[in-house]
Scaffold this active site. Structure first.
Site, short mmCIF file in Angstrom:
data_model
loop_
_atom_site.label_atom_id
_atom_site.label_comp_id
_atom_site.label_asym_id
_atom_site.label_seq_id
_atom_site.Cartn_x
_atom_site.Cartn_y
_atom_site.Cartn_z
N GLY A 197 -15.42 -0.01 3.24
CA GLY A 197 -13.98 0.18 3.44
C GLY A 197 -13.25 0.03 2.12
O GLY A 197 -13.84 0.15 1.04
N PHE A 198 -11.98 -0.25 2.20
CA PHE A 198 -11.18 -0.44 0.99
C PHE A 198 -11.04 -1.95 0.81
O PHE A 198 -10.14 -2.57 1.35
CB PHE A 198 -9.82 0.25 1.15
CG PHE A 198 -9.01 0.34 -0.11
CD1 PHE A 198 -9.42 1.14 -1.17
CD2 PHE A 198 -7.84 -0.39 -0.26
CE1 PHE A 198 -8.68 1.24 -2.34
CE2 PHE A 198 -7.08 -0.31 -1.43
CZ PHE A 198 -7.51 0.51 -2.46
N PRO B 246 -19.19 -1.20 -5.95
CA PRO B 246 -20.50 -0.77 -5.45
C PRO B 246 -21.05 -1.60 -4.29
O PRO B 246 -22.04 -1.20 -3.68
CB PRO B 246 -21.40 -0.90 -6.68
CG PRO B 246 -20.70 -1.87 -7.58
CD PRO B 246 -19.24 -1.66 -7.35
N GLU C 9 -12.89 -4.21 2.22
CA GLU C 9 -12.97 -4.94 3.51
C GLU C 9 -14.01 -6.04 3.47
O GLU C 9 -13.95 -6.99 4.25
CB GLU C 9 -13.28 -3.96 4.64
CG GLU C 9 -12.04 -3.23 5.13
CD GLU C 9 -12.38 -2.14 6.11
OE1 GLU C 9 -13.12 -2.42 7.08
OE2 GLU C 9 -11.93 -1.01 5.91
N TYR D 15 -4.79 -5.41 -13.80
CA TYR D 15 -5.66 -6.45 -13.22
C TYR D 15 -5.07 -7.83 -13.52
O TYR D 15 -4.91 -8.22 -14.68
CB TYR D 15 -7.09 -6.35 -13.74
CG TYR D 15 -7.83 -5.10 -13.27
CD1 TYR D 15 -7.37 -4.35 -12.17
CD2 TYR D 15 -8.99 -4.67 -13.88
CE1 TYR D 15 -8.04 -3.21 -11.73
CE2 TYR D 15 -9.66 -3.53 -13.45
CZ TYR D 15 -9.17 -2.81 -12.38
OH TYR D 15 -9.84 -1.67 -11.95
#
Ligand SMILES: NC(=O)c1ccc[n+]([C@@H]2O[C@H](COP(=O)([O-])OP(=O)(O)OC[C@H]3O[C@@H](n4cnc5c(N)ncnc54)[C@H](OP(=O)(O)O)[C@@H]3O)[C@@H](O)[C@H]2O)c1
Length: 305
Positions: free
Chosen positions: A220-221, A216, A223, A52
């Site tokens: 989409g990924f 949560p 989106e 991250y």
């Protein structure tokens, strides 16, 4: 904040985990305020990964919380490893190296939980087992788990790895609910019946592995956020209606929907907004009815056979 046991471990954890993937969007005073607000809410479980912000997020967090021995005792730290630029790597050497990096950046000498981030096609379970044994015996990691793994992959690892895998972090939201839908649409020929992950939800329940839903609020990924989005008018109408009845925000209801599932999930929130984080934490106090849970599920466009 309600708490629960993580997987089969004796580790008592808040039912909401605070994801730190986006903490590098805050400056130092903002990060300090954010982390302090999480602690004030009883949200003491922080989810990290070595990747991250290229490692920056772990460092920013440690500085923001003013990590020292007494602070360390009050928080539960989870990090992940195994994603590299252009590949995945569950080799012993990489796992050990990655954990050392996370410990250094987090300014601690142990992780409460280490997850393997994304399946490595070249995984050798024996190497993972050796790495985990070393991490456990040196006290660097107390509990182990996985992320984005299906049931066979977990079984393959668990055949060799001695430590119980206590968590599986998976993408799951009201609008990304295939792992729930395929269980409802068994034996059908519709798209929802496609079992993409080896009945992972039932597998985790059967084996007392805590599911940690990531993203949560996203559809989409990455989106976008479904709350307030004109792509999901019916869903937003239904969530807003139920939010009004409980006198809470739509954010609270979206998390309460995940918490209502009997798998005893631990959603990992990603907000860096203090008010939104408080709304997420409020979900711990709300138990949706069976009817409300299904109404929200259907309003997202999910079908019942
Ligand atoms: N294991 C994995 O492979 C994996 C993958 C991705 C993430 N994760 C973990 O899961 C955590 C959560 O992921 P995520 O950040 O994608 O989750 P998320 O909570 O679904 O999304 C957070 C983002 O959505 C925005 N947002 C949320 N509600 C909103 C609303 N009502 N209106 C406008 N914006 C809203 C937030 O903005 P504000 O900050 O302004 O609220 C933030 O930018 C991460 O921090 C990480 O720890 C794990």
């Amino acid at each position: 904040m309600k708490t629960m046991k993580l997987g089969t471990s004796s580790l008592e954890v808040p039912v909401i985990a605070v994801g730190c993937m986006r903490i590098n969007s805050l400056d130092k005073p903002q990060a300090e305020r954010f982390v302090q607000s999480a602690l004030d809410e009883g949200a003491t479980f922080f989810d990290h990964a070595d990747i991250y912000g290229g490692g920056e997020c772990e460092s920013i967090f440690a500085d923001a919380i003013h990590m020292n021995a007494s602070v360390r005792e009050k928080v539960i730290l989870q990090s992940k490893c195994g994603i590299r630029s252009g590949s995945f790597d569950f080799s012993k050497e990489h796992i050990l190296h990655a954990v050392d990096g996370s410990l250094k950046r987090l300014k601690t000498d142990y992780l409460d939980v280490l997850l393997l981030h994304r399946p490595d096609a070249l995984v050798e379970p024996e190497e993972v087992a050796e790495a985990f044994d070393l991490l456990a015996s040196t006290g660097k990691v107390r509990h182990f788990g996985v992320s984005n793994q299906n049931s066979m992959q977990i079984q393959l690892l668990q055949k060799t790895v001695k430590q119980p895998l206590v968590a599986n972090q998976l993408q799951l939201s009201i609008t990304n609910a295939n792992m729930i839908s395929n269980g409802i649409n068994v034996n059908m020929e519709n798209a929802a019946s496609v079992n993409r992950d080896g009945s992972i939800l039932d597998f985790c329940r059967l084996n007392d592995i805590t599911v940690q839903p990531w993203s949560p609020f996203q559809y989409g990924f990455f989106e976008g956020v479904f709350l307030g989005s004109d792509k999901f008018p019916e869903l937003n109408r239904k969530i807003d209606e139920i939010a009004d009845q409980y006198s809470v925000t739509n954010t609270t209801i979206a998390i309460a929907w995940l918490l209502r599932h009997p798998a005893h999930m631990q959603p990992v929130t990603g907000t860096m907004n203090i008010e939104r984080l408080k709304d997420c934490c409020k979900a711990s106090e709300i138990r949706l009815t069976r009817e409300e849970w299904y109404e929200i599920y259907r309003a997202a466009g999910n079908v019942l056979p």
